[in-house]
Design a protein around this motif. Structure first.
Motif, short mmCIF file in Angstrom:
data_model
loop_
_atom_site.label_atom_id
_atom_site.label_comp_id
_atom_site.label_asym_id
_atom_site.label_seq_id
_atom_site.Cartn_x
_atom_site.Cartn_y
_atom_site.Cartn_z
N HIS A 392 38.98 37.65 32.45
CA HIS A 392 40.04 38.79 32.01
C HIS A 392 39.86 39.90 33.12
N ILE A 393 40.33 39.51 34.65
CA ILE A 393 40.34 40.09 35.95
C ILE A 393 41.62 39.98 36.43
N ALA A 394 42.47 40.81 36.37
CA ALA A 394 43.78 40.85 37.00
C ALA A 394 43.77 40.81 38.52
N VAL A 395 44.35 39.95 39.18
CA VAL A 395 44.49 39.93 40.55
C VAL A 395 45.84 39.85 41.12
N GLU A 396 46.28 40.78 41.91
CA GLU A 396 47.49 40.63 42.64
C GLU A 396 47.56 40.99 44.04
N GLY A 397 48.41 40.26 44.48
CA GLY A 397 48.52 40.38 46.08
C GLY A 397 47.26 39.96 46.73
N GLY A 398 46.46 39.25 46.04
CA GLY A 398 45.23 38.66 46.76
C GLY A 398 44.00 39.71 46.56
N ARG A 399 43.97 40.71 45.74
CA ARG A 399 42.99 41.52 45.63
C ARG A 399 42.79 41.96 44.21
N ILE A 400 41.66 42.18 43.77
CA ILE A 400 41.55 42.65 42.52
C ILE A 400 42.17 43.95 41.99
N VAL A 401 42.56 44.13 40.92
CA VAL A 401 43.51 45.43 40.61
C VAL A 401 42.52 46.35 39.88
N VAL A 402 42.55 47.48 40.45
CA VAL A 402 41.79 48.72 39.48
C VAL A 402 42.69 49.81 39.18
N ASP A 403 41.85 50.73 38.54
CA ASP A 403 42.80 52.10 38.38
C ASP A 403 41.88 53.20 38.89
#
Length: 459
Positions: A392-403
């Motif tokens: 359940h790890i979101a990835v967008e634009g080829g990178r991991i999404v973090v807050d």
């Protein structure tokens, strides 16, 4: 890579290789450091400090050098950047702290040599003082850190300082990541990367497990079940392809693998071509090109698809390449790899120009060919999401999404360094690791961690 008459080891003598891969920029002597430190104006709200991704108190550490307090100087650096020694050697200070130095307006082009002074202080600490930090009382919490490069090491050290136990996992046999395997040997000479890792791990509470690829040998979910938190610092493990027929020919390889080969082997055992073409415009391309030349290649040409002002390599790096005999050709894109009897013989390029809309326009009819027995691809690295797939790890634009606290979309899992969106700089990765460790520590002390330790408490 198979050796051929045109790709061979030992083109230079042992003495020549030793000289070529010695420290490219020798350290300041004590008198030189004292004179340079005296140039600092110790600015209030110093712009150099604002320009440093890890916010080192630069005026404070330089003042300490000027007054002979080298232990205090090193501590000021290392409490913000535990990898201050390697950052002093590899970071582009000319576009960071030194670019912001007020001396640039007072003495055009003559900033205080902040990087050299930082190296002077941290080298002194490693040679004379050892690890300057101690651990807080042990918490009984365990954190898994995936990736033992700058972000992972910085995170592990800060967590250990806070009393947590850390296990570092990495696919390589040794920790260090980019510093050990991905930077030109002459930038971190004399096995500095491994000496710095040993220095960092003197704090205790950090174990290392090499040869482990997360997603293949163990999953993030499994680590999350065993540890109180997980920090992902996997970097950019993939490389972009040219998309041309013949990329599997002997002599065609990615520049990252070439640099790793140089860093992992005796230089006399590293094969290099006589005529080498490097494709790319970043620091990796420059590092590969210069090292090929220093291994004994007769001709090395670096080819970039746009103009010099568009290259991600700094002007200092570009000048360094040319000083080392590398020919730089601009506005050219690779079109075909040429071969005879299954052997690489050259590469054809189309000339380009800037179009009216800013895009590059290439004319296939306006082309040229470079003879080559080795082609090194340095057109960018990419994130390999294998360890995020099925999690359940979101990835967008080829990178991991973090807050803002480096938390991923998976509870208890954090990420930082090159695998998230941000500057692809060693010093930025250190900042990410340090700040993620603070976020993890805060969460664990608040009882928010979802891993095994919190489950025990709640049980």
């Amino acid at each position: 890579m198979n050796a051929t008459p045109d790709i061979a080891c030992g083109r230079l003598s042992a003495l020549e290789l030793s000289q070529n891969f010695a420290d490219a920029h020798p350290a300041l002597t004590a008198p030189q450091a004292a004179l340079e430190a005296d140039r600092c104006l110790y600015c209030f709200d110093a712009p150099c400090m604002e320009a440093c991704p890890t916010s080192i108190d630069i005026p404070k550490f330089i003042k300490a050098i000027a007054t002979g307090n080298l232990a205090g100087s090193a501590r000021t650096i290392l409490e913000s950047n535990i990898l201050g020694g390697s950052c002093a050697r590899v970071c582009p200070t000319e576009i960071l702290c030194e670019q912001a130095c007020v001396h640039n307006s007072l003495e055009a082009g003559k900033p205080v040599r902040i990087g050299a002074l930082q190296r002077f202080a941290t080298d002194w600490q490693m040679d004379h003082g050892g690890q300057p930090f101690t651990r807080a009382p042990l918490t009984g919490r365990r954190v898994a850190v995936v990736g033992a490069g700058p972000a992972g090491l910085a995170c592990a050290h800060r967590l250990a300082m806070h009393g947590h136990d850390v296990v570092l996992f990495d696919r390589h046999a040794q920790p260090g990541g980019l510093n050990s395997y991905g930077v030109a040997a002459y930038k971190l000479a004399d096995d500095f990367a491994q000496r710095e890792v040993a220095f960092l791990m003197e704090i205790g509470g950090i174990a290392f497990q090499g040869g482990v690829t997360v997603g293949r040998d163990v999953t993030v979910s499994a680590l999350g079940a065993e540890y109180d938190a997980v920090f992902l610092a996997t970097g950019l493990a993939g490389v972009r392809a040219l998309g041309l027929a013949g990329e599997t020919l002997d002599g065609v390889m990615d520049a990252v693998s070439f640099i790793e080969t140089v860093r992992s082997n005796d230089k006399k055992d590293v094969p290099v071509g006589r005529r080498v073409v490097v494709i790319g415009g970043g620091n990796t391309a420059v590092d590969a090109a210069v090292q090929a030349r220093r291994l004994g290649a007769d001709e090395v040409t670096l080819v970039y698809r746009r103009g010099g002002e568009h290259m991600s390599a700094t002007s200092v790096e570009r000048e360094w390449a040319q000083t080392n005999g590398v020919t730089v050709r601009l506005w050219a894109a690779p079109q075909r790899l040429l071969a005879e009897d299954g052997a690489l013989t050259g590469i054809a390029f189309a000339r380009g120009r800037a179009g009216a809309d800013g895009r590059v326009v290439y004319d296939p009819e306006d082309s040229f060919t470079l003879a080559a027995d080795m082609v090194l691809k340095a057109i960018g690295q990419v994130f390999l999401p294998a360890h995020a797939e099925g999690e359940h790890i979101a990835v967008e634009g080829g990178r991991i999404v973090v807050d803002g606290q480096y938390r991923t979309s998976m509870p208890g899992v954090y990420a930082g360094g090159d695998c998230i969106v941000g500057e692809d700089l060693t010093v930025a990765a250190v900042r990410d690791g340090r700040d993620a460790a603070e976020a993890i520590d805060k969460a664990l002390r608040a009882g928010d961690g979802p891993g095994r330790g919190v489950e025990q408490e709640n049980g």
